[in-house]
Design a protein around this motif. Structure first.
Motif, PDB file in Angstrom:
ATOM      1  N   SER A   1       0.827  -1.215   0.000  1.00 41.91           N
ATOM      2  CA  SER A   1       0.000   0.000   0.000  1.00 41.91           C
ATOM      3  C   SER A   1       0.855   1.256   0.000  1.00 41.91           C
ATOM      4  O   SER A   1       0.576   2.217  -0.739  1.00 41.91           O
ATOM      5  N   GLU A   2       1.898   1.276   0.812  1.00 40.47           N
ATOM      6  CA  GLU A   2       2.751   2.459   0.906  1.00 40.47           C
ATOM      7  C   GLU A   2       3.501   2.709  -0.393  1.00 40.47           C
ATOM      8  O   GLU A   2       3.658   3.862  -0.823  1.00 40.47           O
ATOM      9  N   LYS A   3       3.961   1.647  -1.051  1.00 37.76           N
ATOM     10  CA  LYS A   3       4.653   1.809  -2.327  1.00 37.76           C
ATOM     11  C   LYS A   3       3.725   2.420  -3.372  1.00 37.76           C
ATOM     12  O   LYS A   3       4.106   3.354  -4.091  1.00 37.76           O
ATOM     13  N   LEU A   4       2.488   1.929  -3.431  1.00 35.55           N
ATOM     14  CA  LEU A   4       1.552   2.397  -4.443  1.00 35.55           C
ATOM     15  C   LEU A   4       1.075   3.820  -4.174  1.00 35.55           C
ATOM     16  O   LEU A   4       0.999   4.634  -5.089  1.00 35.55           O
ATOM     17  N   VAL A   5       0.741   4.124  -2.928  1.00 34.70           N
ATOM     18  CA  VAL A   5       0.247   5.472  -2.638  1.00 34.70           C
ATOM     19  C   VAL A   5       1.369   6.500  -2.767  1.00 34.70           C
ATOM     20  O   VAL A   5       1.142   7.623  -3.226  1.00 34.70           O
TER      21      VAL A   5
ATOM     22  N   TRP B   1      -5.939  -1.491  -6.998  1.00 35.77           N
ATOM     23  CA  TRP B   1      -4.983  -0.375  -6.893  1.00 35.77           C
ATOM     24  C   TRP B   1      -5.630   0.821  -6.215  1.00 35.77           C
ATOM     25  O   TRP B   1      -5.047   1.430  -5.313  1.00 35.77           O
ATOM     26  N   ILE B   2      -6.845   1.155  -6.621  1.00 36.54           N
ATOM     27  CA  ILE B   2      -7.541   2.295  -6.030  1.00 36.54           C
ATOM     28  C   ILE B   2      -7.776   2.069  -4.539  1.00 36.54           C
ATOM     29  O   ILE B   2      -7.629   2.995  -3.724  1.00 36.54           O
ATOM     30  N   ASP B   3      -8.120   0.853  -4.160  1.00 39.28           N
ATOM     31  CA  ASP B   3      -8.343   0.547  -2.745  1.00 39.28           C
ATOM     32  C   ASP B   3      -7.085   0.804  -1.912  1.00 39.28           C
ATOM     33  O   ASP B   3      -7.176   1.182  -0.742  1.00 39.28           O
ATOM     34  N   ARG B   4      -5.915   0.587  -2.514  1.00 44.96           N
ATOM     35  CA  ARG B   4      -4.665   0.849  -1.789  1.00 44.96           C
ATOM     36  C   ARG B   4      -4.364   2.341  -1.684  1.00 44.96           C
ATOM     37  O   ARG B   4      -3.640   2.780  -0.788  1.00 44.96           O
TER      38      ARG B   4
ATOM     39  N   GLY C   1      -5.501  10.357   5.698  1.00 45.12           N
ATOM     40  CA  GLY C   1      -4.245  10.984   6.050  1.00 45.12           C
ATOM     41  C   GLY C   1      -3.258  11.058   4.899  1.00 45.12           C
ATOM     42  O   GLY C   1      -2.244  11.762   4.993  1.00 45.12           O
ATOM     43  N   ARG C   2      -3.518  10.336   3.801  1.00 42.43           N
ATOM     44  CA  ARG C   2      -2.628  10.354   2.637  1.00 42.43           C
ATOM     45  C   ARG C   2      -3.335  10.963   1.428  1.00 42.43           C
ATOM     46  O   ARG C   2      -2.842  11.913   0.844  1.00 42.43           O
TER      47      ARG C   2
ATOM     48  N   PHE D   1     -10.485  12.150  -3.746  1.00 48.53           N
ATOM     49  CA  PHE D   1      -9.072  12.369  -3.404  1.00 48.53           C
ATOM     50  C   PHE D   1      -8.658  13.832  -3.558  1.00 48.53           C
ATOM     51  O   PHE D   1      -7.514  14.180  -3.268  1.00 48.53           O
ATOM     52  N   GLY D   2      -9.551  14.682  -4.054  1.00 48.31           N
ATOM     53  CA  GLY D   2      -9.244  16.096  -4.201  1.00 48.31           C
ATOM     54  C   GLY D   2      -8.767  16.495  -5.578  1.00 48.31           C
ATOM     55  O   GLY D   2      -8.319  17.628  -5.781  1.00 48.31           O
TER      56      GLY D   2
END
Length: 215
Positions: free
Chosen positions: A76-80, A107-110, A115-116, A167-168
């Motif tokens: 998750s951290e790599k993808l986001v 991918w979207i779920d990750r 907070g990110r 996501f803005g």
């Protein structure tokens, strides 16, 4: 400028959406020659579907994360982080059973991390991934955009517009190739329309001489 190029079709070189994303990226780089490109093929590097292990660290269910939770959190951290580092995201999104491929949804779920990419406030959710441009290349076997019935059945473009807005991201552009399974003439017409969309989306004249691939 950093561009993230994502494909999700399972059809390989027979994919219209892959053809279109390649053309979008090529046109974007002609218009913005200093752009660097990172590529992710979700049909090859598919993250696991969202699970309790992927969620565990994020919500602090237990004090000490398990090995499985750590592994999923790394994914998750790599993808986001890759997503947040990009200024422009080009996504190939074929229509499978009226919605996006499960690989793209995984991918979207990750990416959907409080907070990110968004945060909750006393006035509701606020997107944090602002200032980006998303260009989505849509490929559809039938035609959905020209009738109320078709629009009601389509949960591809409508879903992507909502989630990236959440996501803005307010600059979401769509390139549509509809009717690519309705015969060669319909497919050729669909690709012609899509290339006009590409010219608008990238701000660069579309290359009309690029050969079409199969649906």
């Amino acid at each position: 400028m950093k561009l993230l190029h994502i494909d999700s079709s399972i059809l390989g070189t027979s994919s219209v959406s892959r053809q279109l994303t390649a053309e979008v990226v090529a046109d974007w780089r002609r218009a913005h020659p200093h752009t660097t490109v990172d590529y992710l093929d979700l049909a090859v590097e598919t993250p696991n579907h969202f699970s309790a292990d992927a969620l565990g660290i994020k919500v602090g269910i237990q004090a000490e994360p398990t090995d499985a939770q750590r592994r999923e959190n790394e994914v998750s951290e790599k993808l986001v982080s890759q997503f947040l580092a990009a200024d422009v995201i080009v996504i190939g999104a074929p229509l499978y059973n009226f919605t996006v491929p499960t690989q793209l949804k995984a991918w979207i779920d990750r990416l959907a991390q409080a907070g990110r990419t968004f945060k909750y406030t006393d006035k509701g959710a606020v997107g944090l991934a602002t200032g980006k441009t998303v260009i989505v290349a849509l490929a559809r076997g039938g035609i959905y955009s020209t009738s109320e019935g078709g629009q009601a059945m389509e949960h591809q473009e409508s879903y992507l517009k909502v989630i990236f807005g959440f996501f803005g991201i307010t600059d979401v552009r769509f390139v549509r190739a509809e009717g690519v399974a309705m015969g060669e003439a319909a497919k050729a017409a669909a690709l012609s329309v899509a290339r006009a969309d590409i010219a608008t989306a990238t701000g660069h004249a579309a290359n009309q001489d690029v050969a079409s691939l199969a649906a």
